[in-house]
Design a protein around this motif. Structure first.
Motif, PDB file in Angstrom:
ATOM      1  N   GLY A   9      20.889   2.469   1.494  1.00  0.00           N
ATOM      2  CA  GLY A   9      21.888   1.484   1.884  1.00  0.00           C
ATOM      3  C   GLY A   9      21.342   0.365   2.731  1.00  0.00           C
ATOM      4  N   MET A  10      20.048   0.356   2.976  1.00  0.00           N
ATOM      5  CA  MET A  10      19.400  -0.754   3.662  1.00  0.00           C
ATOM      6  C   MET A  10      17.955  -0.828   3.193  1.00  0.00           C
ATOM      7  N   SER A  11      17.365  -1.998   3.309  1.00  0.00           N
ATOM      8  CA  SER A  11      15.988  -2.179   2.859  1.00  0.00           C
ATOM      9  C   SER A  11      15.025  -1.418   3.774  1.00  0.00           C
ATOM     10  N   PRO A  12      13.797  -1.145   3.320  1.00  0.00           N
ATOM     11  CA  PRO A  12      12.831  -0.492   4.207  1.00  0.00           C
ATOM     12  C   PRO A  12      12.615  -1.269   5.500  1.00  0.00           C
ATOM     13  N   GLY A  13      12.561  -2.604   5.409  1.00  0.00           N
ATOM     14  CA  GLY A  13      12.377  -3.399   6.622  1.00  0.00           C
ATOM     15  C   GLY A  13      13.542  -3.263   7.576  1.00  0.00           C
ATOM     16  N   ALA A  14      14.764  -3.258   7.046  1.00  0.00           N
ATOM     17  CA  ALA A  14      15.942  -3.105   7.900  1.00  0.00           C
ATOM     18  C   ALA A  14      15.988  -1.707   8.516  1.00  0.00           C
ATOM     19  N   TYR A  15      15.578  -0.707   7.752  1.00  0.00           N
ATOM     20  CA  TYR A  15      15.564   0.656   8.281  1.00  0.00           C
ATOM     21  C   TYR A  15      14.556   0.777   9.416  1.00  0.00           C
ATOM     22  N   GLN A  45       0.826  -1.202   0.000  1.00  0.00           N
ATOM     23  CA  GLN A  45       0.000   0.000   0.000  1.00  0.00           C
ATOM     24  C   GLN A  45       0.857   1.248   0.000  1.00  0.00           C
ATOM     25  N   LEU A  46       1.997   1.206   0.730  1.00  0.00           N
ATOM     26  CA  LEU A  46       2.904   2.346   0.738  1.00  0.00           C
ATOM     27  C   LEU A  46       3.431   2.621  -0.664  1.00  0.00           C
ATOM     28  N   ALA A  47       3.751   1.567  -1.408  1.00  0.00           N
ATOM     29  CA  ALA A  47       4.214   1.742  -2.785  1.00  0.00           C
ATOM     30  C   ALA A  47       3.139   2.410  -3.631  1.00  0.00           C
ATOM     31  N   VAL A  48       1.891   2.012  -3.428  1.00  0.00           N
ATOM     32  CA  VAL A  48       0.779   2.633  -4.163  1.00  0.00           C
ATOM     33  C   VAL A  48       0.647   4.102  -3.765  1.00  0.00           C
ATOM     34  N   ASP A  49       0.691   4.370  -2.451  1.00  0.00           N
ATOM     35  CA  ASP A  49       0.542   5.749  -1.974  1.00  0.00           C
ATOM     36  C   ASP A  49       1.623   6.659  -2.536  1.00  0.00           C
ATOM     37  N   LEU A  50       2.830   6.110  -2.728  1.00  0.00           N
ATOM     38  CA  LEU A  50       3.954   6.914  -3.205  1.00  0.00           C
ATOM     39  C   LEU A  50       4.123   6.852  -4.714  1.00  0.00           C
ATOM     40  N   GLU A  51       3.118   6.241  -5.400  1.00  0.00           N
ATOM     41  CA  GLU A  51       3.068   6.214  -6.856  1.00  0.00           C
ATOM     42  C   GLU A  51       4.168   5.366  -7.479  1.00  0.00           C
ATOM     43  N   TYR A  52       4.661   4.331  -6.764  1.00  0.00           N
ATOM     44  CA  TYR A  52       5.568   3.372  -7.376  1.00  0.00           C
ATOM     45  C   TYR A  52       4.758   2.338  -8.150  1.00  0.00           C
ATOM     46  N   ALA A  53       5.394   1.732  -9.165  1.00  0.00           N
ATOM     47  CA  ALA A  53       4.704   0.723  -9.963  1.00  0.00           C
ATOM     48  C   ALA A  53       4.301  -0.472  -9.104  1.00  0.00           C
ATOM     49  N   ASP A  54       5.161  -0.855  -8.174  1.00  0.00           N
ATOM     50  CA  ASP A  54       4.846  -1.955  -7.263  1.00  0.00           C
ATOM     51  C   ASP A  54       5.817  -1.901  -6.082  1.00  0.00           C
ATOM     52  N   GLN A  55       5.623  -2.818  -5.132  1.00  0.00           N
ATOM     53  CA  GLN A  55       6.445  -2.828  -3.929  1.00  0.00           C
ATOM     54  C   GLN A  55       7.906  -3.093  -4.244  1.00  0.00           C
ATOM     55  N   ALA A  56       8.171  -3.931  -5.228  1.00  0.00           N
ATOM     56  CA  ALA A  56       9.558  -4.267  -5.570  1.00  0.00           C
ATOM     57  C   ALA A  56      10.322  -3.036  -6.030  1.00  0.00           C
ATOM     58  N   HIS A  57       9.659  -2.166  -6.828  1.00  0.00           N
ATOM     59  CA  HIS A  57      10.329  -0.947  -7.283  1.00  0.00           C
ATOM     60  C   HIS A  57      10.653  -0.022  -6.107  1.00  0.00           C
ATOM     61  N   LEU A  58       9.735   0.106  -5.164  1.00  0.00           N
ATOM     62  CA  LEU A  58       9.990   0.923  -3.984  1.00  0.00           C
ATOM     63  C   LEU A  58      11.168   0.372  -3.186  1.00  0.00           C
ATOM     64  N   THR A  59      11.161  -0.939  -2.965  1.00  0.00           N
ATOM     65  CA  THR A  59      12.220  -1.556  -2.164  1.00  0.00           C
ATOM     66  C   THR A  59      13.584  -1.382  -2.813  1.00  0.00           C
ATOM     67  N   ARG A  60      13.655  -1.579  -4.132  1.00  0.00           N
ATOM     68  CA  ARG A  60      14.938  -1.432  -4.831  1.00  0.00           C
ATOM     69  C   ARG A  60      15.444  -0.005  -4.763  1.00  0.00           C
ATOM     70  N   ASP A  61      14.563   0.958  -4.995  1.00  0.00           N
ATOM     71  CA  ASP A  61      14.961   2.363  -4.979  1.00  0.00           C
ATOM     72  C   ASP A  61      15.404   2.788  -3.577  1.00  0.00           C
ATOM     73  N   PHE A  62      14.647   2.384  -2.575  1.00  0.00           N
ATOM     74  CA  PHE A  62      14.955   2.711  -1.191  1.00  0.00           C
ATOM     75  C   PHE A  62      16.309   2.120  -0.788  1.00  0.00           C
ATOM     76  N   THR A  63      16.513   0.849  -1.091  1.00  0.00           N
ATOM     77  CA  THR A  63      17.737   0.165  -0.681  1.00  0.00           C
ATOM     78  C   THR A  63      18.953   0.744  -1.379  1.00  0.00           C
ATOM     79  N   ALA A  64      18.831   1.022  -2.679  1.00  0.00           N
ATOM     80  CA  ALA A  64      19.963   1.557  -3.432  1.00  0.00           C
ATOM     81  C   ALA A  64      20.377   2.931  -2.926  1.00  0.00           C
ATOM     82  N   THR A  65      19.415   3.730  -2.478  1.00  0.00           N
ATOM     83  CA  THR A  65      19.710   5.099  -2.048  1.00  0.00           C
ATOM     84  C   THR A  65      20.170   5.157  -0.598  1.00  0.00           C
TER      85      THR A  65
END
Length: 290
Positions: free
Chosen positions: A277-283, A255-275
Motif C-alpha cells: 500500500g506504499m512504495s518502498p521509498g515511502a515505507y 541492486q535490491l531488485a537483482v538480489d531478490l530476483e526481480y526482472a528490474d527495479q520497476a517490477h519490484l516497486t510495483r509489486d511492493f506498492t500493490a501489496t
C-alpha cells in the motif's frame, strides 16, 4: 517448552511485521519452541500482551508468510476498525492470509498462538486453500475441548500458556494418515528452502528439489499450504524487501531488485506498492519517522 531470547530487534522473530518499532513500543512479544511431535509442522509458538491508555489504539500491519495460526486470548478480530472491546476469551483458527492483515489493539489484552510452517498445516487439513483468509472459532474447524481457552488462560502467561495448544494439536494428529503428515512435512521443507535460498525462483527448480513433477508440486502446495509455490516465492521476496528497508536506510533499489530476483527495479516497486500500500521509498521514510 523453553522461550527463545526475547526480541526487540529486527530479526527472524519479526519477519513480515511492518514497522516493527511501533509494535515494540506498545506490546510485549515473545516466541517459544515447539514439542518434537510438531517439528516441521509448527514453526513456533508466540505470545503478545499489551496495555494501552484510554483513548489510544495501535494498528499493526503484517505481511505474513503463508501460515495458519491457532490462537487463544482476548485479541480483537482482524481489521482496522473492530467493534469496541473488551473482547471475550476465545480459541480461534486463522487461515493463511493472502493480503496485508491489520490488528487494531486498544485497552489491555493478550494472545498466545501456534504458527504453522508453510505447508505444515496440511497435516491437519486436507484442503488448506479452502480456509484461506478465514477467522473462525476453533471448534468450528476441529473437534477440540470447548474448555481449551479457559485451560490456556489458567496457565501463567508466556510459554506455559502454549502447552495446552500444543497438546491439542498433537492429539488431533493421532487420527490423521501418516502419509498426509509426511506430505505436509515435505511441503514445509521445500518452503523453508524457498525462504533461505534466494536462488530458488521457479516452480521447476522447486519441483526438482522435491523430486516431483511441477503439476504434482502445484497440487501439494494448494492442499497443504493453501497457495501456489509461485505465490510462496513471491511473498517471501516481498517480505525480504520490506525487511531490508524497514530500518529506515535507503538501499540501492536496483541492486535490491537483482538480489531478490526481480526482472528490474520497476517490477519490484510495483509489486511492493500493490501489496503493502506504499512504495518502498515511502515505507523506508515511514520507518525513519518513528
Amino acid at each position: 517448552m523453553a522461550a527463545d531470547d526475547h526480541s526487540t530487534t529486527f530479526d527472524g522473530h519479526t519477519r513480515g511485521i511492518l514497522q516493527p518499532a511501533r509494535m515494540f513500543a506498545v506490546v510485549d512479544f515473545d516466541r517459544y519452541a515447539v514439542p518434537d511431535e510438531l517439528d516441521g509442522l509448527v514453526e513456533w509458538f508466540w505470545s503478545v500482551r499489551w496495555s494501552l491508555p484510554d483513548g489510544q489504539d495501535h494498528r499493526q500491519s503484517v505481511l505474513a508468510p503463508p501460515a495458519v495460526n491457532i490462537s487463544v486470548g482476548t485479541a480483537p478480530p482482524p481489521g482496522e476498525d473492530p467493534p469496541p472491546g473488551p473482547y471475550p476469551l476465545a480459541a480461534m483458527f486463522n487461515g493463511v492470509t493472502t493480503e496485508v492483515t491489520v490488528r487494531t489493539l486498544s485497552g489491555s489484552g493478550w494472545n498466545v498462538a501456534a504458527r504453522s510452517t508453510t505447508g505444515g498445516f496440511g497435516a491437519w487439513l486436507d484442503d488448506v486453500h479452502a480456509v484461506n483468509d478465514t477467522h473462525l472459532d476453533l471448534t468450528d474447524v476441529f473437534d477440540v475441548d470447548p474448555g481449551l481457552a479457559v485451560e490456556v488462560a489458567d496457565r501463567p502467561f508466556g510459554a506455559e500458556r502454549t502447552v495446552p495448544i500444543g497438546e491439542a494439536l498433537v492429539r488431533l494428529l493421532d487420527s490423521r494418515p501418516r502419509s498426509r503428515i509426511e506430505r505436509a512435512r515435505e511441503v514445509a521443507a521445500l518452503s523453508a528452502e524457498i525462504e533461505r535460498n534466494r536462488s530458488v525462483t521457479t516452480v521447476g527448480q522447486l519441483a526438482r528439489l522435491g523430486g516431483v513433477t511441477a503439476r504434482t508440486l502445484q497440487r501439494m502446495y494448494t492442499s497443504c499450504a493453501g497457495v501456489s509455490p509461485t505465490w510462496v516465492i513471491r511473498r517471501h521476496r516481498l517480505i525480504d524487501a520490506a525487511d531490508r528497508v524497514r530500518d529506515g536506510r535507503t538501499p540501492d533499489w536496483a541492486q535490491l531488485a537483482v538480489d531478490l530476483e526481480y526482472a528490474d527495479q520497476a517490477h519490484l516497486t510495483r509489486d511492493f506498492t500493490a501489496t503493502i500500500g506504499m512504495s518502498p521509498g515511502a515505507y523506508a521514510a515511514a520507518n525513519r519517522s518513528e
